[in-house]
Design a protein around this motif. Sequence first.
Motif, PDB file in Angstrom:
ATOM      1  N   SER A 159      -2.369  10.657   1.754  1.00 54.70           N
ATOM      2  CA  SER A 159      -2.342   9.218   2.020  1.00 54.70           C
ATOM      3  C   SER A 159      -3.079   8.521   0.892  1.00 54.70           C
ATOM      4  CB  SER A 159      -3.032   8.891   3.348  1.00 54.70           C
ATOM      5  OG  SER A 159      -2.345   9.458   4.427  1.00 54.70           O
TER       6      SER A 159
ATOM      7  N   ASN B 201       5.342   2.599   7.236  1.00 54.22           N
ATOM      8  CA  ASN B 201       5.560   1.533   6.260  1.00 54.22           C
ATOM      9  C   ASN B 201       6.507   0.466   6.788  1.00 54.22           C
ATOM     10  OD1 ASN B 201       5.712   0.562   3.157  1.00 54.22           O
ATOM     11  ND2 ASN B 201       4.112   2.085   3.471  1.00 54.22           N
TER      12      ASN B 201
ATOM     13  N   TRP C 273       1.336   1.600   9.001  1.00 61.73           N
ATOM     14  CA  TRP C 273       1.311   1.957   7.582  1.00 61.73           C
ATOM     15  C   TRP C 273       1.933   3.333   7.339  1.00 61.73           C
ATOM     16  CZ3 TRP C 273       1.052  -0.707   3.374  1.00 61.73           C
ATOM     17  CH2 TRP C 273       0.380  -1.931   3.346  1.00 61.73           C
TER      18      TRP C 273
ATOM     19  N   VAL D 175       5.754   8.830  -5.294  1.00 57.74           N
ATOM     20  CA  VAL D 175       5.277   7.766  -4.405  1.00 57.74           C
ATOM     21  C   VAL D 175       6.372   7.368  -3.422  1.00 57.74           C
ATOM     22  CG1 VAL D 175       5.904   5.895  -5.998  1.00 57.74           C
ATOM     23  CG2 VAL D 175       4.122   5.517  -4.285  1.00 57.74           C
TER      24      VAL D 175
ATOM     25  N   SER E 245      -4.000   5.587   1.000  1.00 60.67           N
ATOM     26  CA  SER E 245      -5.043   4.993   1.824  1.00 60.67           C
ATOM     27  C   SER E 245      -4.593   5.062   3.264  1.00 60.67           C
ATOM     28  CB  SER E 245      -5.315   3.536   1.443  1.00 60.67           C
ATOM     29  OG  SER E 245      -6.238   2.945   2.338  1.00 60.67           O
TER      30      SER E 245
ATOM     31  N   ASN F 167      -9.319   7.072   1.285  1.00 59.67           N
ATOM     32  CA  ASN F 167      -8.794   6.170   0.263  1.00 59.67           C
ATOM     33  C   ASN F 167      -8.885   6.894  -1.074  1.00 59.67           C
ATOM     34  OD1 ASN F 167     -11.469   5.678  -0.960  1.00 59.67           O
ATOM     35  ND2 ASN F 167     -11.897   4.601   0.944  1.00 59.67           N
TER      36      ASN F 167
ATOM     37  N   TRP G 231       1.215   6.658   2.747  1.00 58.61           N
ATOM     38  CA  TRP G 231       0.256   5.665   3.228  1.00 58.61           C
ATOM     39  C   TRP G 231       0.048   5.819   4.722  1.00 58.61           C
ATOM     40  CZ3 TRP G 231      -1.448   3.607  -1.171  1.00 58.61           C
ATOM     41  CH2 TRP G 231      -0.573   3.608  -2.268  1.00 58.61           C
TER      42      TRP G 231
ATOM     43  N   GLN H 211      -0.525  -1.663  -1.981  1.00 59.66           N
ATOM     44  CA  GLN H 211      -0.082  -0.302  -2.291  1.00 59.66           C
ATOM     45  C   GLN H 211      -0.070  -0.075  -3.802  1.00 59.66           C
ATOM     46  OE1 GLN H 211       2.915   0.527   1.529  1.00 59.66           O
ATOM     47  NE2 GLN H 211       3.748   0.378  -0.499  1.00 59.66           N
TER      48      GLN H 211
ATOM     49  N   GLN I 249       2.871  -5.308   0.193  1.00 57.66           N
ATOM     50  CA  GLN I 249       3.049  -4.173  -0.710  1.00 57.66           C
ATOM     51  C   GLN I 249       2.155  -4.223  -1.943  1.00 57.66           C
ATOM     52  OE1 GLN I 249       7.609  -3.335  -0.828  1.00 57.66           O
ATOM     53  NE2 GLN I 249       6.454  -1.480  -0.445  1.00 57.66           N
TER      54      GLN I 249
ATOM     55  N   LEU J  86      -2.154   2.558  -5.894  1.00 53.52           N
ATOM     56  CA  LEU J  86      -1.397   3.530  -6.681  1.00 53.52           C
ATOM     57  C   LEU J  86      -1.861   3.534  -8.128  1.00 53.52           C
ATOM     58  CD1 LEU J  86       0.930   5.575  -6.751  1.00 53.52           C
ATOM     59  CD2 LEU J  86       2.488   3.664  -7.211  1.00 53.52           C
TER      60      LEU J  86
ATOM     61  N   GLY K 188       7.147   4.811   0.376  1.00 52.46           N
ATOM     62  CA  GLY K 188       6.700   3.642   1.135  1.00 52.46           C
ATOM     63  C   GLY K 188       7.434   2.383   0.733  1.00 52.46           C
TER      64      GLY K 188
ATOM     65  N   ASN L 134      10.671  -2.723  -6.532  1.00 52.40           N
ATOM     66  CA  ASN L 134       9.582  -1.755  -6.572  1.00 52.40           C
ATOM     67  C   ASN L 134       9.855  -0.635  -7.569  1.00 52.40           C
ATOM     68  OD1 ASN L 134       8.289  -3.238  -4.616  1.00 52.40           O
ATOM     69  ND2 ASN L 134       8.971  -1.967  -2.919  1.00 52.40           N
TER      70      ASN L 134
END
Length: 634
Positions: free
Chosen positions: A216, A261, A258, A287, A218, A226, A249, A270, A267, A274, A289, A296
């Motif tokens: 995760s 997501n 989360w 990655v 976070s 985290n 996440w 995130q 976002q 990241l 989410g 993105n």
Amino acid sequence: MTIKTQGKIGNINLKNRMIMAPVKTAFGNIGGTITDKQIRFYDQVSSGGISMVILEPIAVQKNGREHPKQMCLDNECIDGITRVIDVIHKNGSLVCAHFNHAGRAANPKLTPNIVSSSESICPSTGAKSNSLNKSEIDDIIKSFGEKVKIASGVGFDAVEIQFGHGYLVSQFISERINKRTDDYGGSPENRMRFGLRIAEVVLENKGKMSVIARISGSEFVDGGLNPDNQFEFLNKLIDMGIDAIHVGWGNACDNPAWYYNHMSLPQDIQFDLLKKVRQNIKTPLIVVGRMSQIENVNRIFNENLADFVSMGRQMVIDPEYPNKIMNDRIEDIKFCGACLQGCLVNVKNGTGIGCVVNPFVAEPPIEKAEISKKAIVIGGGPAGLISSIVLRKRGHNVKLYEKEKTLGGQFYLASIPNPKKMMLKPLLGLIREAEISGVDINTGINVLKEKLKEENPDIVVVATGAMPNFIKFKGIENQWHISGNEALIRNDIKDKRVLVVGGGMIGLEVAEKLCEDDNDVTLVEILPELASDMEPITKKLILKHLEKMKFNYMVKTAIQEFREDGVIVKANNDKIKNLGRYDVVVFAVGTHPENELYEEIKNDFKEVVLVGDASRPSNAYTVTKMAYEMTKKL
């Protein structure tokens, strides 16, 4: 480097930078053996150009399962797993196993002994876990090694180990959860010990497979994991020989919104997190989410934030996503709206993963009809659009008529509140799919019986939707009142005192939209619970959002009458109360089928079918699945 570029993780070469994330399917048998439907699912998602498919989670021990149909890798499962691997390899994709032990997030209905690093309660299940003793810890570590060795022997290309998301390993790493005082608790070094021992046996038994660690980025929980409090652990994994880090996440127990997501979550945070991971971790990053959204994707590769994009639900809604990316067909992609209605809900209830705009998930290919016929579909909501697409797959000539100027029906209305605007993307994708399939789409035309007789079709599909209900309370004729649908469309209701009658899913969504427009909203519901028809995570997020606004609600409360001095209600305790005057009353008390046209024409043409809300008002997943089932043999 772009999303189209070939990549490398350990000793495996990937044909592009797109990987399918592990998603629970609930398509297996009870106990986890493989079904034909599961094979079809993995055939679909691996045939659209994805570089690697990470299979749904496999629990290393039975007391670590989350679902009764969760995939297994015991002796009785090997033949089925081999079939899955073979079909994915046949389609030109690599296959990765995903191993996990859920710990306190395990399903309490499946095991009487929920275990964790320490005694604790998982908020999402309410189950209390017992603290593992050292012998049990050793057994779990051994199980990881054994499962990885089996995976290597049956032909997997890679293996992913779940170190995050509130599952067992993270329950040891987390100072918030781990209250042990032995070698596995206390100091960061001790709390990392369990995870590092698992990594050690995984690397010992991996054979030629590459190894990925899932974490995760976070947990988004006070005191939770985290980037800052995981860097030491992650760098130790890399030093040991882990080939890539897969960043997700949330936390399955404490923050499922989360974890899944949800569409309403921001976002930017995130990306900030990241970026921090990227700066401190020197190994390939994957990655996930909502990262398959094209804006993105561009950000990730333009800013060099990760090496691979992972996607789960996006591959459910549109398995051809990778091919469309590779061939610059962005406009043809059906993007996921992250609503959880067709996927998570159906996994939890055991019917199997689905999608509100893709009823073809894990279904056999549509067979061509022996004779091509002339078909007319009346209604351009999701049920009408799906019916049109299915009929085109059958080989028929299809015209679709929609009386409004825009397509989408109530699905479009649902995308109006700000937190749900992402839902417009799957609708636009569905419309585009109908266009590509060759449906002749006509909007702004109200088709009547005379028009149908003039065109004389062989097949008529009536998908005219539903109409909102109103209740004829005493005195309501003297009060300005509108439907929930109208309230969603209008932008001129501002700074008003508004009463919403009905606290189901539509009632809550209407209340949210009206509150966003600076109205003071009261919602009255006769039942003891709000929105029992709503996906639970969405419901929780909406209620949390409404807490910050001018909103109050009353359950177990019935409206008695509308008087000049105010609205009279009766509470569950039989107490009569005057709520005062309201500027607007909005009815969100359900709908009834709009099927007059069907009743008028049902005997006038060779094949007449009633689908969607026009047949039986329901949610988007149910009406599109109904449309598919009703039209696939026409």
